[in-house]
Design an enzyme around this catalytic site. Structure first.
Site, PDB file in Angstrom:
ATOM      1  N   GLU A 203       0.826  -1.203   0.000  1.00  0.00           N
ATOM      2  CA  GLU A 203       0.000   0.000   0.000  1.00  0.00           C
ATOM      3  C   GLU A 203       0.862   1.256   0.000  1.00  0.00           C
ATOM      4  O   GLU A 203       0.640   2.187   0.769  1.00  0.00           O
ATOM      5  CB  GLU A 203      -0.950  -0.033   1.189  1.00  0.00           C
ATOM      6  CG  GLU A 203      -1.953  -1.132   0.988  1.00  0.00           C
ATOM      7  CD  GLU A 203      -2.747  -1.460   2.222  1.00  0.00           C
ATOM      8  OE1 GLU A 203      -2.184  -1.333   3.319  1.00  0.00           O
ATOM      9  OE2 GLU A 203      -3.898  -1.847   2.070  1.00  0.00           O
ATOM     10  N   GLU A 283      -6.763  -7.792  -0.362  1.00  0.00           N
ATOM     11  CA  GLU A 283      -7.122  -7.750   1.061  1.00  0.00           C
ATOM     12  C   GLU A 283      -8.621  -7.527   1.153  1.00  0.00           C
ATOM     13  O   GLU A 283      -9.101  -6.410   1.026  1.00  0.00           O
ATOM     14  CB  GLU A 283      -6.386  -6.616   1.780  1.00  0.00           C
ATOM     15  CG  GLU A 283      -4.883  -6.739   1.740  1.00  0.00           C
ATOM     16  CD  GLU A 283      -4.199  -5.793   2.716  1.00  0.00           C
ATOM     17  OE1 GLU A 283      -4.880  -4.985   3.351  1.00  0.00           O
ATOM     18  OE2 GLU A 283      -2.975  -5.889   2.820  1.00  0.00           O
TER      19      GLU A 283
END
Ligand code: NAG
Ligand code: NAG
Ligand code: NAG
Ligand code: NAG
Ligand code: NAG
Length: 670
Positions: A203, A283
């Site tokens: 991320e 995710e």
């Protein structure tokens, strides 16, 4: 079968340059894939992207995975096989595994791959059970882990800019990757192993730096050490800014979002940067972590199952994982997910920062399909049912919950006040310094340090003992003449009123509650970061004691030491000890701290993590049976930081108390 959400395709609206970049990327990889494909013999092992059919191809055939996350560092090694087997029996084909750098490179150039840190043994087990692996070796992982997996020793160079092309940072990263990735390379799918893809960074688009040079450097290192064939990818939340800064030509982009978000929109955002190829949610979060002082979170099984079904119908590959709050907010989701969360033993829990510092609880149960103790939940069965609609489940029954044992009440007795055993906890003695020094300046990564000085003048009337904002990191337990005065706290109470005489001893025990694991700034220094002052006049002439409590406890202290005559007082930092026996089998158990305030628990030298019953929501700590002994007493050591109950008793239960039924959920599940 891969079904493409073509209806969600939105023409890329951003800078033409970026479109060209991503277009080139797709073209380059397509060519590479085509090339590999034509060269490969039919029996060759391959795992590739098929941009034409928007899917993965494994050994040439279309392939979709359903994976779940498990963090080996949060699961006691004796339980690894059990948890992986249950994941396999749930219908997952793949597990997603983070490698926390700071768990392995404990000091610069000092590596630990033994015991619970034997990542290769863990990967061997996944292969043995027939699971594929998506590896996420960082170097930054977030994971609500201390400092997002970065070693605290990086902060010994205080001006190092983490997660950028800062040469000092890159040098540390490269030396780590040169140790880790050679262990990984023979395990890649193309080399006969079970690792199908490897994530680069994590991320990165949510980090302020947006440094493409850094991502390019990582890409180069990963390629050099892992070869040209392995599928490398990135994961970001589905916001435009995150996808802009977190993706790079040569790294396949994936997104993360939970069941509350609009699947079509999230994958639409992905399509803007990755116009072709399989749709991947790396995710998918349907659980939620707990922070100390906030309500326990839970997510309904039905909600999770519904979202999963929607996604599988779209043909996406998914992984059930965790996120932090920013990502959740950005995608409008308040859910997070692990397939099996586990426990933040010792000092490994991280923290988030939103308006204030928010340390994560010791339990990482996450309301996940497999509970903290590894038991199947209603959610696991709901997910398994959804998966069974899309692919056959493996043969074999799901093992039932393991027995837990309520060992009952155990009496402890006070061993000593912490200030009376500094000679044991800091055998090399204190460091003298005119003004306070940070943990990092003294090369103390985790745990505690004591800052000792004396009142410089008489204080007959209450004077304000205080610290500037953001300088207590994270809690300071204040003792005057060894008497506990109260606690100073980051983003909380930062002043106390004291009286005394010139020369009276003043001690502050500073506690690191976990470095921030996500957000714009991961340089989260610990200790006393500013001058403590008395009526605004800075105090000086400090003696600073970095404490090695775990070293002492692992060596059998204090049980093995001579009894200490200690004050009978109940307040202030002090050690308590006791023993209990396990009848027959050492079952898992949960320990409650009735009337205790905050501290740490060790059993047989194993650090089970922080309790904070006064603040909650977590009221029990998980004690895996594997740390207990049969046939001889189990040694308990408690460090209570604030106030022990009048009768110092622990209560061992056969179930956890997370306030699951009492707490309100942080999100609407309906
Ligand atoms: C999801 O987003 C799409 C595109 O914005 C919209 O057409 C659709 O109605 C949304 N679905 C839901 C359930 O909100
Ligand atoms: C990160 O925090 C450190 C310590 O508080 C500070 O020195 C640094 O300037 C911060 N960096 C950013 C980018 O905010
Ligand atoms: C502490 O005070 C001294 C003297 O005023 C000053 O030189 C020093 O910079 C201060 N330290 C911090 C961390 O603010
Ligand atoms: C507990 O402490 C006693 C006393 O030092 C020691 O003899 C014993 O080996 C310890 N037991 C365990 C299980 O560590
Ligand atoms: C959790 O439950 C305990 C026991 O009922 C209660 O004392 C505590 O206040 C609760 N904490 C939270 C945060 O709800």
């Amino acid at each position: 079968m891969m079904v493409v959400a073509t209806s969600s395709f939105v023409p890329y609206p951003g800078p033409a340059e970026r479109l060209a970049r991503k277009g080139l990327q797709a073209l380059a990889l397509l060519l590479a894939a085509g090339l590999l494909h034509t060269q490969a013999s039919p029996s060759a092992r391959s795992f590739q992207l098929d941009y034409e059919h928007n899917c993965f191809r494994k050994d040439g055939a279309p392939f979709r995975y359903i994976s779940g996350s498990i963090h080996y560092a949060r699961v006691p090694r004796p339980a690894w096989r059990d948890r992986l087997l249950k994941m396999y029996l749930s219908g997952l084909s793949t597990v997603q595994v983070y490698v926390p750098w700071n768990y392995h490179e404990t000091l610069p150039g000092v590596y630990d791959f033994t015991g619970n840190r034997d990542v290769e043994a863990f990967l061997d087990l996944t292969a043995e059970l027939g699971l594929l692996v998506i590896l996420r070796p960082g170097p930054y992982i977030c994971a609500e882990w201390e400092m997002g997996g970065l070693p605290a020793w990086l902060l010994w160079k205080p001006d190092m800019t983490l997660r950028t092309s800062d040469p000092a940072y890159l040098a540390a990263v490269d030396s780590w990757l040169h140790v880790l990735l050679p262990k990984i390379r023979p395990r890649l799918y193309q080399q006969g192993g079970n690792i199908i893809s490897v994530q680069v960074e994590n991320e990165y688009g949510s980090y302020y730096a947006c440094d493409y040079g850094y991502l390019r450097h990582l890409l180069g290192s990963f390629r050099a050490l892992l070869g040209s064939e392995v599928l490398l990818f990135t994961t970001d939340s589905a916001g435009a800014q995150e996808l802009r800064c977190g993706t790079l030509q040569g790294l396949y982009a994936t997104v993360d979002f939970g069941p509350g978000s609009n699947v079509t929109e999230a994958f639409g955002a992905l399509r803007r940067v990755e116009p072709k190829g399989p749709l991947v949610n790396s995710e998918y979060y349907t659980g939620w972590l707990d922070y100390w002082g906030e309500a326990h979170a839970s997510t309904s099984a039905a909600w999770v199952a519904r979202g999963l079904e929607d996604m599988l119908q779209l043909g996406a590959s998914i992984n059930m994982q965790v996120v932090s709050w920013q990502r959740a907010l950005l995608s409008g989701v308040y859910h997070r997910y692990m397939f099996h969360g586990g426990t933040n033993f010792a000092y490994w829990s991280g923290a988030d920062y939103k308006d204030q510092y928010k340390p994560v609880t010791t339990s990482y149960d996450y309301d996940a399909p497999l509970s903290e103790a590894g038991d199947p939940t209603e959610k696991l069965f709901a997910i398994r049912t959804v998966i069974s609609k899309f692919q056959p489940l493996p043969v074999g029954p799901m093992p039932p919950a393991t027995p837990k044992y309520a060992y009952g009440w155990v009496a402890l007795r006070k061993y000593a006040d912490l200030l009376d055993v500094l000679d044991v906890l800091c055998p090399s003695g204190p460091i003298q310094s005119q003004f306070p020094l940070t943990f990092e300046a003294l090369k103390q990564a985790y745990g505690f340090m004591v800052y000792h000085t004396q009142l410089p003048w008489d204080v007959p009337d209450p004077a304000t003992l205080g610290a500037p904002p953001h300088s207590i990191c994270d809690r300071g337990y204040v003792m005057l003449q060894k008497e506990y005065q109260g606690t100073l706290e980051r983003d909380g109470q930062t002043t106390l009123h004291v009286t005394g005489r010139g020369g009276d001893t003043l001690d502050i025990l500073l506690e690191n509650m976990g470095r921030i694991s996500f957000g714009a700034n991961t340089s989260d220094f610990k200790g006393l970061l500013g001058n403590l002052s008395l009526n605004s006049r800075p105090l000086s002439n400090w003696q600073i004691y970095p404490l090695a409590i775990d070293t002492a406890v692992q060596q059998g202290w204090p049980q093995a030491a001579l009894p200490k005559s200690s004050s009978a007082g109940r307040v202030g930092p002090a050690f308590y000890t006791g023993t209990f026996e396990t009848p027959g089998i050492a079952w898992d158990t949960f320990v409650k701290f009735p009337g205790w305030s905050k501290g740490l628990l060790w059993i047989n030298g194993f650090n089970l993590g922080r309790y904070w019953s006064r603040r909650g929501p977590q009221q029990t700590l998980f004690v895996p049976g594997s740390v207990l002994h049969v046939g001889r007493p189990n040694n308990i050591t408690v460090l209570e930081l604030e106030e022990a109950p009048p009768s110092p008793l622990l209560l061992f239960l056969d179930q956890p108390l997370y306030n699951r039924t009492l707490g309100r959920s942080t999100m609407a599940t309906e």
